[in-house]
Design an enzyme around this catalytic site. Sequence first.
Site, short mmCIF file in Angstrom:
data_model
loop_
_atom_site.label_atom_id
_atom_site.label_comp_id
_atom_site.label_asym_id
_atom_site.label_seq_id
_atom_site.Cartn_x
_atom_site.Cartn_y
_atom_site.Cartn_z
N ASP A 57 57.16 15.43 101.40
CA ASP A 57 57.60 16.81 101.21
C ASP A 57 56.55 17.56 100.39
OD1 ASP A 57 60.25 15.28 99.31
OD2 ASP A 57 58.15 15.53 98.74
N ASP A 59 55.97 20.05 97.39
CA ASP A 59 56.58 20.71 96.23
C ASP A 59 55.61 21.74 95.66
OD1 ASP A 59 58.83 19.15 96.51
OD2 ASP A 59 58.12 17.60 95.13
N ASP A 136 53.79 11.36 85.65
CA ASP A 136 53.69 9.93 85.34
C ASP A 136 52.29 9.33 85.48
OD1 ASP A 136 53.97 10.32 88.07
OD2 ASP A 136 55.69 8.98 88.33
P1 ATP Z 1 57.06 10.72 97.28
O1 ATP Z 1 56.04 10.70 98.36
O2 ATP Z 1 57.83 9.45 97.16
O3 ATP Z 1 57.92 11.92 97.28
P2 ATP Z 1 56.10 11.78 94.82
O4 ATP Z 1 54.85 11.56 94.04
O5 ATP Z 1 56.30 13.15 95.37
O6 ATP Z 1 56.16 10.71 95.95
P3 ATP Z 1 58.63 12.09 93.55
O7 ATP Z 1 59.54 11.05 93.07
O8 ATP Z 1 59.05 12.97 94.68
O9 ATP Z 1 57.27 11.36 93.90
O10 ATP Z 1 58.24 12.99 92.30
C1 ATP Z 1 57.45 14.17 92.42
C2 ATP Z 1 56.46 14.27 91.27
O11 ATP Z 1 57.17 14.39 90.02
C3 ATP Z 1 55.55 13.05 91.08
O12 ATP Z 1 54.39 13.14 91.89
C4 ATP Z 1 55.24 13.09 89.62
O13 ATP Z 1 54.20 14.01 89.35
C5 ATP Z 1 56.53 13.65 89.00
N1 ATP Z 1 57.45 12.58 88.55
C6 ATP Z 1 58.39 11.96 89.30
N2 ATP Z 1 59.06 11.04 88.58
C7 ATP Z 1 58.53 11.07 87.34
C8 ATP Z 1 58.78 10.37 86.14
N3 ATP Z 1 59.72 9.42 86.08
N4 ATP Z 1 58.02 10.68 85.05
C9 ATP Z 1 57.08 11.64 85.11
N5 ATP Z 1 56.79 12.33 86.22
C10 ATP Z 1 57.50 12.07 87.33
MG MG Z 2 58.10 13.81 96.49
#
Ligand code: ATP
Ligand code: MG
Length: 409
Positions: A57, A59, A136
């Site tokens: 997705d 964001d 993170d």
């Molecule tokens: P995915 O492809 O699984 O969506 P993603 O990196 O977008 O991977 P998400 O869980 O959707 O992961 O989270 C979006 C963003 O928010 C991450 O890229 C990170 O920057 C931040 N984030 C998510 N979880 C945490 C956390 N527990 N602590 C700090 N930052 C976080």
């Molecule tokens: Mg995501």
Amino acid sequence: MSKNIPTTIPRDQHCISREQIDTDTLKVLNRLHRHGYKAYLVGGSVRDLLLNRQPKDFDIGTDATPNQIRKLFRNSFLVGRRFRLAHIRFAGNKIIEVATFRRHPHDNELPEDPDDHFHFVQNVFGSPAEDATRRDFTINALFYNIADFSVIDYLGGMEDLQNKRLRVIGDPQVRFVEDPVRMLRAIEFSARLDFTIEADIYTAIADHKKLLATAAPARVREEIMELFRHKISGAVLKQCRELGMLPHLLAGYPGTDESIELLAKIDQRTAAGIPIEESFAIAALYLRLFMDSCTQSDSINISAAMLQANEIIIPHCRYFSIASGIRHQARELLIGCFRLARGRGFRAEKRFLQHPLTPKALELFTIWSQVRPDLIDLAENWANAIKTAESDTKRPHHPRKRRRKRSSR
Ligand code: ATP
Ligand code: MG
């Protein structure tokens, strides 16, 4: 640590093209930009585009406040109780999430109850540099700026991407205590992207893995399902076992070799395009444990198997607040596998063959037979029996009625 002056990678020095970005997301980015706001693609989408992967997705991060976003987009609404986030709705129920840049709150700003910290931390507005720092991993903190199509890197994420290295932002000892779910995410991202994990991450996991048991169950549940969706449940849970995280993550799951092998096969099924349901994932997790508990008793019958299934499934579902429908289905899948494993010719077999959940149970059983070759013949035998039962039920006349007529003659 965060620098207030980031490295900016101009358009001609990175591979992200606007053509790879979803058109509605581009519309939102451009509209924010035209109205004088900062508009960045953030998080996983920038990382995935830089790695030539399809993002799940897109964001958006901005310096516009939720109310300003709300005013700018007629099709937007704010969501969450305390979670001030804008959702912008497009055709086909599509939602694009726009978040105002946030920062980590100072210690004296935190609410007294530590349970409220996680949500609170998400709601203090900040600068782009602060927003990058609260994330993170360095590779999850890159921004794509729609104003000049550059990538903005506050924390060295570009270099880590190039070196295929997962690095925590700040000190893992602090960041894992602050949010233990990050320990699981570290293993998850390294498996997903095939990245190496920095030594300080392993040390911090060894020191703080017990805190996983204190993480909000709803968040752990979601991350566990992410493992299944990303087809890495076997690889990640194996590593969690080796690092001693499993008992704190999934208290009832023993993580034996065979059950991890089964999960890897389930991951292959998902990779082949079959969506993973939570009930199927739960049944797969506990199948081996359940079968072991059944065979320990000599005179096991269906009602004893039901009790065993309950004993295994209920604590998991209670801890993670899993809805009764999913719990019921996971339990039925286990009991179905028990019936399949004990072989043909038992009472009520016909009804079992026609039960709507039996094909799903057989699917799980057949995958299990891939790691237990002694079960292959039995799985095939059942598959044929189910096929025959299906074609029987499709016959135009009901055979029972006819039989009754004959006997009355
Ligand atoms: P995915 O492809 O699984 O969506 P993603 O990196 O977008 O991977 P998400 O869980 O959707 O992961 O989270 C979006 C963003 O928010 C991450 O890229 C990170 O920057 C931040 N984030 C998510 N979880 C945490 C956390 N527990 N602590 C700090 N930052 C976080
Ligand atoms: Mg995501």
